[in-house]
Design a protein around this motif. Structure first.
Motif, PDB file in Angstrom:
ATOM      1  N   SER A 292     113.452   7.280  64.990  1.00 40.45           N
ATOM      2  CA  SER A 292     114.545   6.476  64.448  1.00 40.45           C
ATOM      3  C   SER A 292     114.383   4.984  64.750  1.00 40.45           C
ATOM      4  O   SER A 292     114.846   4.143  63.990  1.00 40.45           O
ATOM      5  N   THR A 293     113.701   4.660  65.849  1.00 37.94           N
ATOM      6  CA  THR A 293     113.497   3.247  66.197  1.00 37.94           C
ATOM      7  C   THR A 293     112.317   2.635  65.463  1.00 37.94           C
ATOM      8  O   THR A 293     112.081   1.435  65.559  1.00 37.94           O
ATOM      9  N   GLY A 294     111.562   3.472  64.754  1.00 45.63           N
ATOM     10  CA  GLY A 294     110.416   2.981  64.005  1.00 45.63           C
ATOM     11  C   GLY A 294     109.075   3.179  64.690  1.00 45.63           C
ATOM     12  O   GLY A 294     108.031   2.883  64.110  1.00 45.63           O
ATOM     13  N   ILE A 295     109.086   3.679  65.891  1.00 46.67           N
ATOM     14  CA  ILE A 295     107.836   3.918  66.609  1.00 46.67           C
ATOM     15  C   ILE A 295     107.092   5.083  65.946  1.00 46.67           C
ATOM     16  O   ILE A 295     107.682   6.094  65.607  1.00 46.67           O
ATOM     17  N   THR A 296     105.794   4.888  65.781  1.00 44.17           N
ATOM     18  CA  THR A 296     104.979   5.886  65.093  1.00 44.17           C
ATOM     19  C   THR A 296     103.995   6.555  66.040  1.00 44.17           C
ATOM     20  O   THR A 296     103.647   6.014  67.091  1.00 44.17           O
ATOM     21  N   ASN A 297     103.567   7.733  65.649  1.00 44.81           N
ATOM     22  CA  ASN A 297     102.591   8.493  66.418  1.00 44.81           C
ATOM     23  C   ASN A 297     101.666   9.197  65.438  1.00 44.81           C
ATOM     24  O   ASN A 297     102.119   9.672  64.396  1.00 44.81           O
TER      25      ASN A 297
ATOM     26  N   SER B 130     116.420  12.412  63.954  1.00 45.09           N
ATOM     27  CA  SER B 130     115.838  11.625  65.035  1.00 45.09           C
ATOM     28  C   SER B 130     114.352  11.336  64.795  1.00 45.09           C
ATOM     29  O   SER B 130     113.849  10.289  65.220  1.00 45.09           O
ATOM     30  N   VAL B 131     113.676  12.242  64.149  1.00 45.87           N
ATOM     31  CA  VAL B 131     112.239  12.093  63.904  1.00 45.87           C
ATOM     32  C   VAL B 131     111.926  12.639  62.517  1.00 45.87           C
ATOM     33  O   VAL B 131     112.444  13.691  62.131  1.00 45.87           O
ATOM     34  N   MET B 132     111.064  11.934  61.807  1.00 48.19           N
ATOM     35  CA  MET B 132     110.503  12.482  60.574  1.00 48.19           C
ATOM     36  C   MET B 132     108.992  12.415  60.676  1.00 48.19           C
ATOM     37  O   MET B 132     108.437  11.540  61.352  1.00 48.19           O
ATOM     38  N   GLY B 133     108.347  13.350  60.020  1.00 47.82           N
ATOM     39  CA  GLY B 133     106.899  13.358  60.150  1.00 47.82           C
ATOM     40  C   GLY B 133     106.212  14.134  59.052  1.00 47.82           C
ATOM     41  O   GLY B 133     106.857  14.729  58.193  1.00 47.82           O
ATOM     42  N   TRP B 134     104.908  14.065  59.126  1.00 45.19           N
ATOM     43  CA  TRP B 134     104.045  14.790  58.214  1.00 45.19           C
ATOM     44  C   TRP B 134     103.123  15.709  59.001  1.00 45.19           C
ATOM     45  O   TRP B 134     102.605  15.338  60.060  1.00 45.19           O
ATOM     46  N   TYR B 135     102.937  16.889  58.454  1.00 43.22           N
ATOM     47  CA  TYR B 135     102.021  17.876  59.013  1.00 43.22           C
ATOM     48  C   TYR B 135     101.136  18.371  57.878  1.00 43.22           C
ATOM     49  O   TYR B 135     101.515  18.288  56.705  1.00 43.22           O
ATOM     50  N   HIS B 136      99.970  18.877  58.206  1.00 41.67           N
ATOM     51  CA  HIS B 136      99.152  19.489  57.174  1.00 41.67           C
ATOM     52  C   HIS B 136      98.596  20.819  57.649  1.00 41.67           C
ATOM     53  O   HIS B 136      98.474  21.088  58.845  1.00 41.67           O
ATOM     54  N   GLN B 137      98.305  21.649  56.652  1.00 44.94           N
ATOM     55  CA  GLN B 137      97.769  22.977  56.935  1.00 44.94           C
ATOM     56  C   GLN B 137      96.622  23.256  55.974  1.00 44.94           C
ATOM     57  O   GLN B 137      96.830  23.387  54.765  1.00 44.94           O
ATOM     58  N   ALA B 138      95.434  23.294  56.533  1.00 43.01           N
ATOM     59  CA  ALA B 138      94.249  23.592  55.740  1.00 43.01           C
ATOM     60  C   ALA B 138      94.102  25.108  55.588  1.00 43.01           C
ATOM     61  O   ALA B 138      94.646  25.865  56.399  1.00 43.01           O
TER      62      ALA B 138
ATOM     63  N   ASP C  20     111.357   3.616  54.252  1.00 46.40           N
ATOM     64  CA  ASP C  20     112.096   2.542  53.604  1.00 46.40           C
ATOM     65  C   ASP C  20     113.215   2.057  54.533  1.00 46.40           C
ATOM     66  O   ASP C  20     113.521   2.676  55.555  1.00 46.40           O
ATOM     67  N   ASN C  21     113.818   0.933  54.180  1.00 50.99           N
ATOM     68  CA  ASN C  21     114.836   0.329  55.043  1.00 50.99           C
ATOM     69  C   ASN C  21     116.069   1.219  55.205  1.00 50.99           C
ATOM     70  O   ASN C  21     116.753   1.169  56.233  1.00 50.99           O
ATOM     71  N   ALA C  22     116.350   2.014  54.202  1.00 46.42           N
ATOM     72  CA  ALA C  22     117.512   2.896  54.285  1.00 46.42           C
ATOM     73  C   ALA C  22     117.230   4.135  55.119  1.00 46.42           C
ATOM     74  O   ALA C  22     118.157   4.917  55.397  1.00 46.42           O
ATOM     75  N   LYS C  23     115.970   4.302  55.528  1.00 42.42           N
ATOM     76  CA  LYS C  23     115.552   5.447  56.351  1.00 42.42           C
ATOM     77  C   LYS C  23     115.786   6.775  55.639  1.00 42.42           C
ATOM     78  O   LYS C  23     116.013   7.805  56.283  1.00 42.42           O
TER      79      LYS C  23
END
Length: 115
Positions: free
Chosen positions: A53-58, A32-40, A72-75
């Motif tokens: 999944s709808t393409g909305i970003t945060n 349902s959601v993919m994302g990036w996180y970072h840890q310093a 990518d288009n194939a998600k």
């Protein structure tokens, strides 16, 4: 079950750019959601950006305008374009995929911004 694997990153000078990729495999249609996180070093893992999944970003407020998440288009692959990098962007960057209440993490990729 979902697996995610990061690639890209490395060493870059301040002001430079990096592009990270995250390839998902397994039950991709259930994500349902993919994302990036970072840890310093010495800090907690923090949100960088997500795409649903709808393409909305945060984005994390502090990173808006410099970082861009896309897919990518194939998600199956999510990207993180990082521009105007600063030494404080140095961190391990992790890809994350959410399926209902479960979260799946990659092993992370070290990005270092230094002259």
């Amino acid at each position: 079950q979902v697996q995610v694997a990061e690639s890209g990153g490395g060493l870059v000078q301040p002001g430079g750019s990096l592009r990270l990729s995250c390839a998902a495999s397994g039950s991709i249609s259930s994500i349902s959601v993919m994302g990036w996180y970072h840890q310093a070093p010495g800090k907690q893992r923090e949100l960088v950006a997500t795409i649903i999944s709808t393409g909305i970003t945060n984005y994390a407020d502090s990173l808006k305008g410099r970082f861009t998440i896309s897919r990518d288009n194939a998600k199956t692959t999510v990207y993180l374009q990082m521009n105007s990098l600063k030494p404080e962007d140095t961190a391990v960057y992790y890809c994350n995929a959410r399926v209902v209440v479960n979260q799946y993490w990659g092993q992370g990729t070290q990005d270092t911004v230094s002259s």
